[in-house]
Scaffold this active site. Structure first.
Site, short mmCIF file in Angstrom:
data_model
loop_
_atom_site.label_atom_id
_atom_site.label_comp_id
_atom_site.label_asym_id
_atom_site.label_seq_id
_atom_site.Cartn_x
_atom_site.Cartn_y
_atom_site.Cartn_z
N ASP A 140 0.82 -1.20 0.00
CA ASP A 140 0.00 0.00 0.00
C ASP A 140 0.86 1.26 0.00
OD1 ASP A 140 -2.65 -1.27 0.14
OD2 ASP A 140 -1.87 -2.05 2.02
N GLY A 167 -5.66 -5.37 1.42
CA GLY A 167 -6.47 -6.51 1.00
C GLY A 167 -6.85 -7.44 2.15
N GLU A 183 0.52 -12.92 4.62
CA GLU A 183 1.60 -12.40 3.77
C GLU A 183 2.91 -12.32 4.54
OE1 GLU A 183 -0.99 -9.53 0.77
OE2 GLU A 183 -0.30 -8.75 2.69
#
Length: 227
Positions: free
Chosen positions: A87, A100, A106
């Protein structure tokens, strides 16, 4: 004005140049990561031989629909290369991720990876982190307590909701609070503070996981490497 989607696609394509035959590749989550997944699928169709693992159910579904060979991360001890988006990213290759909603998975996949490459459009480069609200993942059991403690860091933590107003749930069935902190002069110190908060199971500060950032700029790309 820059075409952000074109820049994302260019960055994703250049990031996929880092993939080699035989690799186990971590697939990130989000709009730029979707370009990565589609580019990998196109190269597999042209003969690339890799196996992949995903950072979210959404990415897994997309990869399966594109016939990318997948292995569940539960069975994975290490990953050769993960490619993801962000981002925002600063010049030290520190990032905020989680738009997201998959930042915990992640981060786990990134920790298992020999290398992590992030692909972004030019608008995601910032001089100091904090323009994008910082996502944190919270157990529902701790939601009210965590909200009160997060207020101490800055006003206005917002529990993320879906389009119908119900709470957004991560793949772990946890909540996300988005923290509009503004400039974060000491992201390492903030990370330590967040990690001491009971009930908070993840945050979107990626401080030393990223090795390479590929930035789409106009009709080209710029590559930033750690060190």
């Amino acid at each position: 004005m820059a075409d952000k989607e074109a820049e994302k696609k260019q960055a994703a394509s250049r990031a996929v140049d880092e993939v080699r035959d035989g690799m186990l590749v971590g697939l990130g989550t989000g709009s730029t990561a979707e370009y990565v997944v589609r580019e990998i699928a196109a190269r597999i169709a042209r003969g690339l031989r890799i196996t992949a693992t995903s950072t979210s159910r959404a990415t897994e579904a997309l990869a399966r629909s594109l016939a990318i060979p997948l292995v569940a991360f539960e069975a994975v001890a290490r990953v050769d290369l993960t490619i993801d988006g962000a981002d925002e990213v600063d010049s030290g290759l520190r990032a905020i991720k989680g738009g997201g909603g998959a930042m915990l998975r992640e981060k786990i996949v990134a920790a298992a990876s020999d290398r992590m490459v992030v692909a972004v459009d030019s608008s995601k480069l910032v001089p100091i982190l904090g323009r994008f609200p910082l996502p944190v993942e919270v157990l529902p059991f701790a939601a009210s307590f965590a909200a009160r403690r997060l207020e101490e860091l800055g006003p206005g933590p917002r529990r993320r909701t879906t389009s119908d107003g119900s709470p957004f749930l991560t793949d772990q069935k946890a909540y996300i609070f988005d923290l509009p902190l503004g400039a974060i002069p000491d992201p390492e110190g903030l990370a330590r503070t967040l990690e001491r908060l009971p009930g908070l199971i993840g945050h979107g500060l990626f401080l030393d996981e990223i090795d390479t950032v590929v930035v789409g700029e106009g009709e080209g790309v710029r590559v930033l490497r750690r060190g």
